[in-house]
Design a protein around this motif. Structure first.
Motif: not given
Length: 279
Positions: A35, A37, A44, A221, A255-257, A268
């Motif tokens: 995980s 962002n 990231c 995602w 983008v948060q995944f 995501m």
């Protein structure tokens, strides 16, 4: 999403050794979750990796971790992080180890390698074909107007495919080369092409949330999407106070995944600025 064959490969680095955990493409998979962002510039933040039943004597000496995550037969994301600390989230018998990184770099190129030696006068198509083969990609899409372009200087690369593409672009600054799914796309360089790609998101897992000209959407995602890209998504119409229609596309700002091998966790959250139609 259970219909996706999710893959997460890990490479660990300590002061004395390197070791890997590779997810089998079929059959029983190790339980791994990643995980983070992704923000502008390929950075990231809040990058974490959770591994169930990771047993090694060097666990507290891990200094760097590289993650290759995505779907079988599709382009995956490469993320390399400097490890801040490692802790045990739950004890055995199914011990969960959490690896937290202070900083990480997001790279959408697969870490495949190539040994390529091309003589002066080689064609752009010849070079792209060799790189595509090394990446196990489908045949590349090359805009016809540059398909027969010839490069005057020789090109020799023994290393990552990303380095081969970088050198090829340096030799041909009027050409842009990008991955799009499981294929390279090659076209004449134009303003903004270097950073912007456009993606369709036919499936959302939650209804879009809107606040003024900002949207937030949740979907499975897509490892290729990064800040600066444009995404199109399904939504009902809506309007602002001035009557202008906000379209169902936006420019991504973050983008948060969260992505795991053995569970349904696969999403995501994209935040971005909406396009305006009829303004």
């Amino acid at each position: 999403m259970s219909q996706f064959n999710k893959i997460i490969d890990l490479k660990f680095k300590t002061d004395t050794e390197e070791f890997e955990i590779k997810t089998p493409r079929h059959g029983v998979k190790p339980q791994i979750k990643v995980s983070g962002n992704i923000t502008a510039g390929g950075f990231c933040s809040n990058f974490e990796v959770e591994v169930t039943n990771l047993y090694t004597n060097d666990i507290k000496n891990i200094s760097e971790i590289t993650v290759q995550a995505g779907y079988e037969d599709e382009l995956s994301a490469g993320i390399t992080g400097k490890v801040q600390f490692v802790y045990t989230a739950s004890p055995g018998p199914d011990m969960v180890t959490v690896i937290c990184c202070t900083s990480a770099n997001y790279d959408s190129w697969i870490n495949a390698t190539i040994n390529m030696k091309l003589k002066a006068g080689f064609s752009l198509t010849e070079a792209i074909t060799q790189i595509s083969n090394a990446l196990n990609f489908e045949p590349a899409f090359i805009v016809p107007s540059i398909a027969n372009k010839v490069c005057a200087a020789p090109l020799e690369v023994n290393g990552k495919c990303s380095e081969a593409i970088k050198q090829l672009k340096n030799a041909s600054p009027d050409v842009s080369i990008f991955p799009n799914g499981n294929k390279l796309v090659v076209f004449p360089t134009r303003e903004n092409y270097e950073t912007i790609m456009e993606y369709e998101l036919p499936l959302l897992t939650q209804a879009p949330q809107f606040s003024g000209g900002i949207a937030s959407i949740v979907a499975p995602w897509n490892p290729m999407i990064k800040p600066g890209d444009i995404v199109k998504f399904p939504t009902q119409f809506y309007s602002r106070e001035n009557g202008a229609m906000l379209g169902s596309s936006m420019t991504v700002t973050s983008v948060q995944f969260s992505f795991a091998t053995n569970t349904d966790e696969n999403d995501m959250t994209l935040t971005g600025t909406l396009s305006v139609q009829g303004a």
